[in-house]
Design an enzyme around this catalytic site. Structure first.
Site, short mmCIF file in Angstrom:
data_model
loop_
_atom_site.label_atom_id
_atom_site.label_comp_id
_atom_site.label_asym_id
_atom_site.label_seq_id
_atom_site.Cartn_x
_atom_site.Cartn_y
_atom_site.Cartn_z
N PRO A 93 5.17 1.40 6.94
CA PRO A 93 6.19 2.30 6.40
C PRO A 93 7.59 1.98 6.93
CG PRO A 93 4.47 3.49 7.61
CD PRO A 93 4.35 2.05 7.95
N GLU A 94 7.73 0.92 7.71
CA GLU A 94 9.06 0.58 8.24
C GLU A 94 9.48 -0.77 7.67
OE1 GLU A 94 9.61 1.94 12.38
OE2 GLU A 94 7.70 2.99 12.21
#
Lengths: 337, 337
Positions: free
Chosen positions: B138-139
């Site tokens: 998610p980064e």
């Protein structure tokens, strides 16, 4: 031995001066070496460049809170660390949305020299252009109200606007865009090509000069000319089908005209074409031969031209990262949807 | 009149020196004024700070091509222009994905002073920490292979690594993270609080000193102490329920311990708490009284403490934006999915 060196130098020198003349006749023009001459080209009499505006414009250029999400600034897609663009095929904005026409972010560097902004040339200058992406839903997705509330909520911005425009300034959306544009007007990148054209014959190598000759002989300067080495409108394609035309639905303006991309720093701004479909510069050069000039550019000629384009890599202005003011209770909160 | 001024000065001076003693006894500590003393605190003997590493680390910190999409750099969520974080509740990364635990990006400034990294304190130092977000889906969503191929594909990076680590360097993912960490180790922000603690009694106002006294008297320094004014692990909540505990599922480490956020530049890093649920600093202070100390902090006391926290706004290092090298044919192309 001495004679050979001497005659080489003389030949090189003759070639050099004659190449400036050839280049000028082909429409190529340097960024002026004189700051006052440069200022005449980049300034906007209706929105004159001042130090205070440039400093504030830089803050706003890097200000993600202008966007609805609080995450996207001008610098997101026109990254000054990365050749002035984002290095992806189609721009990605709010909610990870790709540009709906699959359009590629053009570089902001030297865009002040363009006679038209956006791929369809719909805006005449950077002041008008800067209003677009801030509001476009697939980009920064902000309303004018959001932008005005955000900037007015932070006393440091209010002070900076007063310093730039006077104590009675009203901070409108247009003023924000104007100020960003003023900063952008300073983003010019003088290159070895400019040094050469301005009289320093040693600034470009023999190979680069040969490449420039090929560039001119093939007809590339028909469109890629002026100080911007592009930036005006032209038909695309002219002579042959563009093999990646089916990626996205962009067909130019109402008359099929497309803004000619600048060749300044082109070695640093892949991928190429309006839809970012080609990653190789050499391949791009060959495609341009087919679609625009109706000629076949050989691998050797493409390599020569690419070598010349390397001489257009410019010196970027040193940018000290601005320190942005803290949000206040009145600053609109980020919205991710 | 003279007598009054004199006695005020004497009283103020006495208060000042006694406050340093009180603060030291409460565990507060300044960023050393001496560069050699500071270096002892920020350097890593296993990865020593050098100019060449810092310069390269800065490039890598701003390098979006380390991410899978080519769009997200360390600076995206830890924006050095914006207090060292992103100003949103939950970090947003690859494909506009919010942190799955609704965790808020902590500031990178002064993180070198922390004894633990990440909200659950799982990493001991910045070198280890820097490996996390680059790989987290998610980064930045990159593989170690992507990172190594990307950096090795650009001759300018290879040269810079050789300059930093010697000609026989192998550019591994770990080396990239180490180098980013070296840059981050330099991101310290001395404040007026530090000046005061280092002997300049006039650096803080009477109101700020009163606020510091309240801060200490209430017990805030129990956790927010040391040079980092936080950065160690502590229970959360201790004495009462956190009213926004239901936002996200983060409950600390296996023992319910949570990293204490630094209070340096806290006025510039809203929203607050691990899940970014509170935008008002005064409200945050009052909530901390309830959850951590089991006391009611009045509006007046919260305002006093907030005033003190303003003295912790530090001077950020001047960052000249790095100019990143152009991609080559070997550079992995961005992937949006």
């Amino acid at each position: 031995m001495k004679t050979i060196i001497l005659s080489t130098l003389v030949a090189s020198s003759l070639m050099a001066s004659s190449m400036v003349k050839t280049a000028v006749e082909a429409g190529l023009a340097p960024i002026p070496a004189s700051q006052s001459e440069l200022l005449k080209l980049i300034d906007n009499p209706k929105n004159p460049i001042t130090d205070a505006k440039v400093e504030l414009g830089k803050m706003l250029y890097f200000e993600p809170r202008l966007s609805k999400s609080g995450l996207i600034s001008c610098n997101t897609c026109h990254n000054l660390a990365e050749g002035g663009d984002d290095g992806v095929s189609a721009a990605i904005g709010h909610k990870w949305t790709a540009n709906p026409h699959h359009l590629n972010s053009p570089t902001v560097y030297n865009s002040v020299f363009f006679s038209a902004q956006f791929w369809d040339g719909r805006d005449p200058n950077l002041e008008k252009q800067a209003q677009g992406p801030i509001q476009a839903h697939p980009e920064m997705a902000a309303t004018t109200d959001h932008v005005e509330k955000t900037v007015n909520s932070m006393p440091e911005y209010v002070r900076a606007f007063k310093k730039a425009y006077g104590a009675d300034v009203t901070i409108t959306f247009e003023k924000v865009a104007d100020t960003i544009a003023t900063f952008e007007r300073t983003l010019v990148t003088p290159s070895r090509f400019d040094e050469y054209m301005n009289g320093c014959e040693k600034a470009m190598s023999k190979e680069e000069l040969e490449g420039m000759k090929t560039f001119i002989d093939k007809g590339c300067a028909t469109c890629h000319n002026g100080v911007g080495m592009g930036g005006s409108m032209n038909m695309f394609p002219v002579m042959g089908q563009f093999k990646h035309a089916n990626v996205g639905d962009f067909k130019g303006d109402a008359n099929g005209m497309v803004k000619v991309p600048t060749l300044r720093n082109i070695t640093q701004t892949a991928p190429y074409f309006h839809n970012g479909t080609v990653w190789s510069l050499a391949e791009t050069i060959k495609i341009m031969g087919e679609t625009q000039l109706g000629i076949k550019i050989s691998d050797k000629e493409a390599a020569q031209i690419e070598t010349f384009l390397g001489a257009l890599e410019g010196e970027k202005p040193a940018i000290t990262l601005p320190m942005l003011p803290a949000s206040t209770a009145k600053t609109p909160q980020p919205q991710m949807n």
